[in-house]
Design a protein around this motif. Structure first.
Motif, short mmCIF file in Angstrom:
data_model
loop_
_atom_site.label_atom_id
_atom_site.label_comp_id
_atom_site.label_asym_id
_atom_site.label_seq_id
_atom_site.Cartn_x
_atom_site.Cartn_y
_atom_site.Cartn_z
N GLY A 1 0.82 -1.21 0.00
CA GLY A 1 0.00 0.00 0.00
C GLY A 1 0.85 1.25 0.00
O GLY A 1 2.03 1.25 -0.39
N CYS A 2 0.24 2.33 0.44
CA CYS A 2 0.90 3.64 0.41
C CYS A 2 2.23 3.66 1.15
O CYS A 2 3.22 4.20 0.64
N ARG A 3 2.25 3.11 2.35
CA ARG A 3 3.47 3.18 3.17
C ARG A 3 4.64 2.54 2.42
O ARG A 3 5.76 3.08 2.40
N ALA A 4 4.38 1.38 1.81
CA ALA A 4 5.45 0.71 1.05
C ALA A 4 5.87 1.54 -0.15
O ALA A 4 7.06 1.63 -0.48
N MET A 5 4.90 2.16 -0.81
CA MET A 5 5.22 3.00 -1.98
C MET A 5 6.04 4.22 -1.57
O MET A 5 7.00 4.59 -2.25
N PHE A 6 5.63 4.87 -0.47
CA PHE A 6 6.39 6.03 0.01
C PHE A 6 7.79 5.60 0.46
O PHE A 6 8.77 6.29 0.18
N ARG A 7 7.86 4.48 1.13
CA ARG A 7 9.16 3.99 1.62
C ARG A 7 10.11 3.70 0.46
O ARG A 7 11.29 4.07 0.51
N ASP A 8 9.59 3.05 -0.57
CA ASP A 8 10.44 2.62 -1.69
C ASP A 8 10.48 3.63 -2.83
O ASP A 8 11.13 3.38 -3.86
N GLY A 9 9.78 4.76 -2.67
CA GLY A 9 9.80 5.79 -3.71
C GLY A 9 9.17 5.33 -5.01
O GLY A 9 9.66 5.67 -6.09
N LYS A 10 8.07 4.58 -4.93
CA LYS A 10 7.39 4.07 -6.13
C LYS A 10 6.54 5.18 -6.76
O LYS A 10 5.31 5.20 -6.63
N VAL B 1 5.50 14.54 -4.77
CA VAL B 1 4.41 15.52 -4.93
C VAL B 1 4.42 16.10 -6.34
O VAL B 1 3.38 16.29 -6.96
N SER B 2 5.62 16.36 -6.85
CA SER B 2 5.73 16.96 -8.19
C SER B 2 5.31 15.99 -9.28
O SER B 2 4.54 16.36 -10.18
N ASP B 3 5.81 14.75 -9.21
CA ASP B 3 5.56 13.79 -10.28
C ASP B 3 4.27 12.99 -10.08
O ASP B 3 3.43 12.92 -10.97
N ALA B 4 4.13 12.40 -8.88
CA ALA B 4 2.97 11.54 -8.65
C ALA B 4 1.70 12.34 -8.36
O ALA B 4 0.62 12.00 -8.83
#
Length: 734
Positions: A258-267, A331-334
């Motif tokens: 989910g989000c936490r993993a995406m934020f952690r790994d910069g997905k 924030v800029s890209d995603a």
């Protein structure tokens, strides 16, 4: 034309219409038929014509409906489309023959136009035939479901059938909505509700999002290919609810993907997909932004609590900058550079950066490192970029006055010790701070640079006068304006006679140039280069603190001295004395030997000159240990209770704030209150608190209790008074 003649003419027209239905229109004269219809209307026999046409169409379509109703399920759609196509052609021909009736009789008698009359009869006789209506809808829905399940269907057949239902609505969508759309939307909701639950239970968040994205595109294409445009917003609302809104929380919180993993790994790619999906349902975007903010807060608090990083302030701030860069890109890209996401990110950083005053100190240490070594070898452009990145983090800091206090201390050391990489970089930093915080924030910092410039000019004049060297000792002096530089307690220190003589010469020289000024010597801010001779006539140049120089000079007359002897001879403040002695006794630079074991200095300690000291270097710099290392049994820098103690730089704290900053805050708050009340004359408590907070927000966040205490203090000193009728109102006393 009498009625009998009219009936005869209608009989001729009726036969021609039957021929048209039988596809024998090529043998007819449309001009003759049009004239006959025209004459019937002209001679007031339009009712016979209108009713006859209605009966003819009804009779023909009743016959056709039998063929359609008897068609198998496999052939029903094709049969209806065939009959619909024929009906459109025949009714167009009939409409052309009866054009004059449509133009005159129909509007005058509020009748339905001929072509629309044919549509209505076709609707009732065929499309809504008891044996056709439900089968037709079922076949349409079945074909759409089959296509959703990956099977190939005849889209052109679906398009023409649904177009027929739209046209049968006669300038509306009633037939399409009632006979198809309503059930289509219901089955669509059921289909995607079941499928989304199945997919999300068996797959990761990114897989689900790609599936949802694919389904949304498929349905969008379905609308473009054969559904009516009026269905699009209704269908989209169902898809967005079932595929996005219903599962938004689950997607955000999904364990491992989910989000936490995406934020952690910069997905970033997956986060962009999630943002674009959630953007379809604006209410879910706030949940996504909130998840980002919570992750940043959590990661930031972990960073602040990470003892290893906290021990290395530069590493800590680099971690902050890396985190900021990472989430700026997200924030800029995603998030498409969305303002609301930027605001959430800012609030999250402000949350953990302002947990305590440590961050303000670490930021000051980071800039100190940059300006001492970090920017070495950089171009002006690269240095500007590095400083700008720092300012982005600095903006989040609320206790800017605490940062200023530490920054001023480090700047004074850089300026006095000549440790800056480049003076231009120092000025760049001042400009950025001024842009962010205003002139008042940097006025003292700029004053420090001005003092250094004036000191340089004064020393040039002093050297030209030929009196800068006295008894082999050369003096270098920096003239510091008391209000600009970090406040230092005016302490006594017995300088060696050789140094005193030099100081007196300079003082006389300076005061002759500037009458009315006062010179106070701050030995605690200076340094000295001294030549030392050790055993076997080994000579080294030692660069030491001024206090260390005073201590070392005593050993010209004695090899061993007690702590008490040194204290009496030098009058150096106890904490500073211990600090300098420990620095001279460290393993690396053991100029002196101390009798006691351990790092601390005891009351009865004895110190001996270490004649055996050796070093490969001719010139040796002896750094001072931190004040914390000099503290013994908690005697140095104890606070005033309630949050007192030593800060990260060894300074005294009051309620977690450096004492000097706390004192400045009292004055700033009182000045703001007086300034506001002088302008307003009378003001309510809440309004005054709000205005003071607003005016001081660029320097620090003043708490309401703190402001209230200063108000009480001003009332006691007769600057303000409470209202006679309203105790929550204050009046200014001139």
């Amino acid at each position: 034309m009498d009625r009998q003649r009219a009936i005869t003419v209608w009989g001729e027209l009726s036969g021609a219409i039957d021929e048209i239905f039988r596809k024998n229109a090529s043998n007819l004269s449309f001009e003759h038929l049009y004239r006959n219809a025209y004459n019937l209307v002209l001679h007031k026999h339009a009712e016979i014509l209108y009713q006859g046409v209605q009966n003819s169409v009804q009779t023909y379509l009743n016959t056709v409906s039998t063929f359609v109703a008897n068609a198998s399920d496999e052939r029903l759609l094709e049969e209806i489309n065939l009959r619909w196509g024929e009906h459109q052609v025949t009714m167009s021909m009939v409409r052309d023959i009866l054009m004059y009736m449509d133009r005159t009789y129909v509007p005058q008698h509020n009748k339905t136009k001929v072509y629309d009359l044919g549509l209505r009869i076709f609707r009732d006789a065929i499309a809504r035939h008891p044996q056709v209506k439900d089968r037709l809808r079922s076949l349409l829905l079945g074909s759409i479901r089959a296509e959703r399940e990956g099977q190939l269907v005849d889209r052109s057949l679906l398009r023409s059938t649904l177009s027929m239902l739209m046209e049968l609505g006669i300038e509306g969508t009633a037939v399409y909505e009632e006979d198809f759309e309503r059930e289509f939307l219901r089955t669509t909701r059921a289909f995607y509700r079941a499928e989304s639950l199945d997919v999300i239970s068996k797959n990761t968040c990114p897989v689900y999002m790609r599936k949802a994205e694919q389904r949304l595109l498929e349905e969008q294409e379905r609308v473009a290919q054969y559904l009516d445009r009026s269905t699009d917003p209704k269908l989209r609302a169902i898809l967005e609810e079932e595929l996005v809104k219903t599962h938004a929380s689950s997607l955000i919180e999904m364990e491992g993907s989910g989000c936490r993993a995406m934020f952690r790994d910069g997905k970033t790619e997956d986060l962009e997909r999630m943002y674009l999906l959630f953007a379809r349902v604006p209410s879910t975007l706030e949940e996504l932004r909130g998840a980002m903010a919570e992750y940043v807060k959590s990661a930031g608090r972990e960073l602040v609590a990470d003892q290893e990083r906290v021990r290395e302030p530069v590493v800590f701030v680099k971690g902050l900058l890396d985190m900021r860069d990472k989430f700026d890109r997200i924030v800029s890209d995603a998030f498409q550079g969305e303002k609301a996401a930027q605001k959430k990110l800012q609030e999250a950083f402000e949350d953990f950066i302002n947990m305590d005053t440590r961050c303000a100190h670490y930021l000051a240490l980071y800039v100190d490192d940059l300006l001492k070594v970090g920017l070495k070898g950089m171009t002006e452009e690269d240095a500007d970029g590095a400083l700008s990145k720092f300012i982005v983090i600095f903006k989040f800091l609320q206790d800017k006055d605490v940062f200023e206090n530490y920054y001023k201390q480090h700047l004074s050391k850089r300026l006095l010790g000549g440790r800056s990489v480049n003076d231009e970089f120092e000025k760049q930093m001042i400009v950025k701070l001024k842009t962010e915080c205003g002139y008042h924030f940097t006025s003292k910092l700029e004053g420090m640079f001005n003092d250094m410039r004036l000191s340089k000019d004064a020393m040039e004049e002093f050297r030209k006068a030929g009196v800068s060297r006295v008894g082999g000792v050369e003096l270098e002096v920096n003239m510091l304006t008391m209000g600009y530089w970090p406040s230092q307690a005016l302490t006594t220190c017995n300088l060696p006679p050789e140094i005193k003589a030099c100081c007196q010469v300079f003082q006389n020289f300076y005061l002759n140039k500037h009458s009315g000024r006062k010179v106070t010597w701050q030995a605690g801010m200076g340094s000295a280069d001294i030549r030392a001779t050790f055993g076997n006539s080994r000579k080294h140049e030692l660069n030491v603190h001024t206090y260390s120089m005073c201590i070392l000079m005593l050993f010209n007359a004695a090899d061993t001295l007690t702590l008490e002897d040194i204290q009496k001879a030098t009058q150096i403040p106890e904490n500073e004395l211990r600090r300098n002695l420990i620095s001279l006794c460290t393993n690396k630079h053991r100029i002196l030997r101390k009798a006691s074991k351990g790092k601390g200095v005891t009351e009865n300690d004895r110190f001996t000159f270490n004649a055996d000291f050796t070093s490969k270097l001719r010139r040796i710099k002896v750094p001072l240990v931190s004040m914390k290392e000099a503290v013994v049994d908690g005697r140095a820098g104890e606070g005033e209770g309630g949050g007192g103690g030593l800060g990260p730089g060894g300074e005294r704290l009051v309620n977690g704030i450096p004492a000097a900053v706390e004192e400045d805050r009292r004055h700033l708050v009182e000045a703001a209150i007086v300034r506001i009340m002088k302008a307003r004359r009378k003001l309510g408590h809440n309004e005054l608190i709000a205005e003071v907070t607003r005016q001081l927000s660029m320097r620090f966040t003043a708490s309401p209790p703190f402001i209230k205490n200063r108000i009480e203090s001003l009332i006691e000193r007769d600057y303000l008074e409470r209202g006679a009728n309203d105790r929550k109102t204050y009046a200014y006393l001139a």
